[in-house]
Write a protein that holds these residues in place. Structure first.
Motif, mmCIF file in Angstrom:
data_model
loop_
_atom_site.group_PDB
_atom_site.id
_atom_site.type_symbol
_atom_site.label_atom_id
_atom_site.label_comp_id
_atom_site.label_asym_id
_atom_site.label_seq_id
_atom_site.Cartn_x
_atom_site.Cartn_y
_atom_site.Cartn_z
ATOM 1 N N UNK A 30 0.854 -1.311 0.092
ATOM 2 C CA UNK A 30 0.043 0.059 0.104
ATOM 3 C C UNK A 30 0.644 1.241 0.061
ATOM 4 N N UNK A 31 1.831 1.491 0.961
ATOM 5 C CA UNK A 31 2.634 2.572 0.968
ATOM 6 C C UNK A 31 3.624 2.768 -0.205
ATOM 7 N N UNK A 32 4.304 1.968 -0.593
ATOM 8 C CA UNK A 32 5.278 1.950 -1.443
ATOM 9 C C UNK A 32 5.075 1.480 -2.891
ATOM 10 N N UNK A 33 3.953 0.798 -3.091
ATOM 11 C CA UNK A 33 3.371 0.408 -4.472
ATOM 12 C C UNK A 33 4.396 -0.618 -4.887
ATOM 13 N N UNK A 34 5.099 -1.283 -4.086
ATOM 14 C CA UNK A 34 6.258 -2.537 -4.474
ATOM 15 C C UNK A 34 5.298 -3.617 -4.719
ATOM 16 N N UNK A 35 5.836 -4.224 -5.680
ATOM 17 C CA UNK A 35 5.259 -5.813 -6.038
ATOM 18 C C UNK A 35 5.749 -6.815 -5.057
ATOM 19 N N UNK A 36 4.952 -7.607 -4.626
ATOM 20 C CA UNK A 36 5.069 -8.641 -3.738
ATOM 21 C C UNK A 36 4.598 -9.891 -4.435
#
Length: 170
Positions: free
Chosen positions: A32-38
């Motif tokens: 949510x905060x960083x928009x990084x893909x997990x």
């Protein structure tokens, strides 16, 4: 090549079985905060190696539906599954009877929107959310590693071209 060698080669080809088909989900979410893909990895029940949810074809189910069903049964995740495959990988599977077969796994991206508290295989596997780079380090199958790298590239491109939400001026 002698006639005998050619015949032996042809006989070997005749008895070689095509790989067995499986379907898998590459499950992902955006932080949510960083928009990084997990991406989701889980351990296999037999060897404990890191894998993605996958399973055999099911009657009256499309391949992408099978992938989504396996993601729910094995890892408790639901979401929107893409109808087009993002690629495939191969691996050797040892069946319950000890027979070793080659499997071809078609992979479908699934954007996770819900994680169930209880699901069919809960407690039978370890489930972790990791970066694509970490997934590449953990999985054994080279073709699956490549799929994670391609998926990372695709998501990076998609996220960089998505229009940003405009904050209205005051």
């Amino acid at each position: 090549m002698t006639l005998l060698a050619r015949l032996a080669s042809d006989v070997q080809l005749m008895f070689r079985r095509p790989p067995r088909q499986q379907y898998a989900a590459l499950c992902y979410r955006l932080k949510k905060k960083s928009n990084e893909v997990e991406v989701l990895l889980m351990t296999s029940r037999d060897t404990g190696r890191w894998v993605i949810p996958k399973g055999w074809p099911m009657d009256r189910r499309h391949s992408y539906e099978v992938a989504a069903q396996e993601a729910y049964e094995e890892a408790g995740v639901r979401g929107i599954v893409e109808k087009q495959t993002i690629g495939a990988y191969h691996y050797p599977k040892v069946l319950k009877n000890g027979l070793k077969v080659n499997c071809k796994v078609q992979v479908y991206a699934l954007e996770v929107s819900d994680i169930a508290k209880n699901f069919k295989e809960k407690g039978e596997r370890k489930v972790e959310w990791v970066s694509c780079d970490e997934a590449v380090k953990r999985v054994r199958e080279p073709e699956l590693r490549n799929l994670f790298l391609l998926f990372k590239r695709r998501m990076t491109e998609e996220l960089s071209t998505e229009p940003r939400k405009q904050i209205p001026a005051e």
